[in-house]
Design a protein around this motif. Structure first.
Motif, short mmCIF file in Angstrom:
data_model
loop_
_atom_site.label_atom_id
_atom_site.label_comp_id
_atom_site.label_asym_id
_atom_site.label_seq_id
_atom_site.Cartn_x
_atom_site.Cartn_y
_atom_site.Cartn_z
N ASP A 1 0.83 -1.21 0.00
CA ASP A 1 0.00 0.00 0.00
C ASP A 1 0.86 1.26 0.00
OD1 ASP A 1 -2.33 -1.48 -0.02
OD2 ASP A 1 -2.70 -1.28 2.14
N GLN A 2 1.93 1.26 0.78
CA GLN A 2 2.83 2.41 0.83
C GLN A 2 3.50 2.63 -0.52
OE1 GLN A 2 5.56 1.94 4.08
NE2 GLN A 2 3.98 2.25 5.62
N CYS A 3 3.94 1.56 -1.16
CA CYS A 3 4.57 1.68 -2.48
C CYS A 3 3.60 2.23 -3.51
CB CYS A 3 5.12 0.32 -2.94
SG CYS A 3 6.56 -0.23 -2.01
N ARG A 4 2.37 1.75 -3.48
CA ARG A 4 1.35 2.24 -4.40
C ARG A 4 1.08 3.72 -4.18
NH1 ARG A 4 -2.85 -2.77 -3.85
NH2 ARG A 4 -1.89 -4.12 -5.38
N ALA A 5 0.95 4.13 -2.92
CA ALA A 5 0.67 5.53 -2.60
C ALA A 5 1.83 6.43 -3.05
CB ALA A 5 0.43 5.69 -1.11
N LEU A 6 3.04 6.00 -2.80
CA LEU A 6 4.20 6.79 -3.21
C LEU A 6 4.29 6.88 -4.73
CD1 LEU A 6 6.78 5.47 -0.62
CD2 LEU A 6 6.14 7.87 -0.92
N ALA A 7 4.10 5.78 -5.43
CA ALA A 7 4.16 5.78 -6.89
C ALA A 7 3.09 6.68 -7.48
CB ALA A 7 4.03 4.36 -7.42
N SER A 8 1.88 6.61 -6.93
CA SER A 8 0.79 7.44 -7.40
C SER A 8 1.09 8.92 -7.19
CB SER A 8 -0.49 7.05 -6.66
OG SER A 8 -1.55 7.89 -7.03
N THR A 9 1.63 9.25 -6.05
CA THR A 9 1.98 10.64 -5.75
C THR A 9 3.09 11.13 -6.67
OG1 THR A 9 1.34 10.32 -3.44
CG2 THR A 9 2.78 12.18 -3.92
N LEU A 10 4.07 10.27 -6.93
CA LEU A 10 5.19 10.67 -7.79
C LEU A 10 4.74 11.00 -9.22
CD1 LEU A 10 7.95 8.21 -6.60
CD2 LEU A 10 8.05 10.71 -6.53
N ILE B 1 12.41 7.47 -0.89
CA ILE B 1 11.58 6.72 0.06
C ILE B 1 10.95 5.51 -0.62
CG2 ILE B 1 9.53 6.83 1.53
CD1 ILE B 1 10.25 9.82 1.99
N LEU B 2 10.48 5.69 -1.85
CA LEU B 2 9.91 4.56 -2.60
C LEU B 2 10.96 3.47 -2.81
CD1 LEU B 2 7.66 3.16 -4.15
CD2 LEU B 2 8.26 4.56 -6.14
N GLN B 3 12.17 3.87 -3.13
CA GLN B 3 13.25 2.90 -3.32
C GLN B 3 13.47 2.10 -2.03
OE1 GLN B 3 17.13 4.56 -3.56
NE2 GLN B 3 18.11 2.60 -3.95
N GLU B 4 13.48 2.78 -0.89
CA GLU B 4 13.64 2.08 0.39
C GLU B 4 12.51 1.10 0.63
OE1 GLU B 4 13.86 5.34 3.16
OE2 GLU B 4 16.04 5.10 3.32
N ARG B 5 11.28 1.53 0.36
CA ARG B 5 10.12 0.67 0.58
C ARG B 5 10.14 -0.54 -0.36
NH1 ARG B 5 9.76 2.10 5.17
NH2 ARG B 5 8.50 3.85 5.78
N LEU B 6 10.58 -0.34 -1.60
CA LEU B 6 10.67 -1.47 -2.53
C LEU B 6 11.72 -2.47 -2.08
CD1 LEU B 6 10.31 0.40 -5.93
CD2 LEU B 6 8.69 -1.23 -4.93
N GLU B 7 12.80 -1.98 -1.49
CA GLU B 7 13.83 -2.88 -0.96
C GLU B 7 13.27 -3.67 0.22
OE1 GLU B 7 17.30 -4.95 -0.45
OE2 GLU B 7 16.73 -3.70 -2.14
N ILE B 8 12.51 -3.00 1.09
CA ILE B 8 11.87 -3.69 2.22
C ILE B 8 10.89 -4.74 1.71
CG2 ILE B 8 10.26 -3.38 4.15
CD1 ILE B 8 11.59 -0.60 4.58
N LEU B 9 10.13 -4.37 0.68
CA LEU B 9 9.17 -5.31 0.08
C LEU B 9 9.89 -6.52 -0.50
CD1 LEU B 9 6.26 -5.97 -0.77
CD2 LEU B 9 6.65 -4.59 -2.82
N HIS B 10 10.98 -6.28 -1.19
CA HIS B 10 11.76 -7.37 -1.78
C HIS B 10 12.27 -8.32 -0.69
CE1 HIS B 10 14.56 -9.41 -4.46
NE2 HIS B 10 15.48 -9.22 -3.54
N CYS B 11 12.83 -7.73 0.36
CA CYS B 11 13.37 -8.56 1.46
C CYS B 11 12.26 -9.34 2.16
CB CYS B 11 14.11 -7.68 2.46
SG CYS B 11 15.65 -7.01 1.82
N ALA B 12 11.12 -8.69 2.38
CA ALA B 12 10.00 -9.35 3.05
C ALA B 12 9.45 -10.49 2.20
CB ALA B 12 8.90 -8.35 3.36
#
Length: 57
Positions: free
Chosen positions: A14-23, A38-49
């Motif tokens: 959800d955070q990645c979608r919100a950031l991408a939409s805002t960008l 911030i989106l890059q950090e969240r995508l890295e967290i998503l990848h690791c998770a």
């Protein structure tokens, strides 16, 4: 101060979608650069998770 539990996979998505939409709509380059970071950090967290080993019960 406040509880900071690990994010659920759905919350990260959800955070990645919100950031991408805002960008997409963002006009200010400085703000866009910060949100991109911030989106890059969240995508890295998503990848690791997503690639975390699943514990067998």
């Amino acid at each position: 101060m406040f509880d900071n539990p690990p994010l659920e996979l759905e919350e990260i998505i959800d955070q990645c979608r919100a950031l991408a939409s805002t960008l997409v709509e963002m006009k200010q380059p400085e703000t866009k650069e910060i949100l991109t970071f911030i989106l890059q950090e969240r995508l890295e967290i998503l990848h690791c998770a997503f690639h975390q080993p699943v514990a067998e019960e």
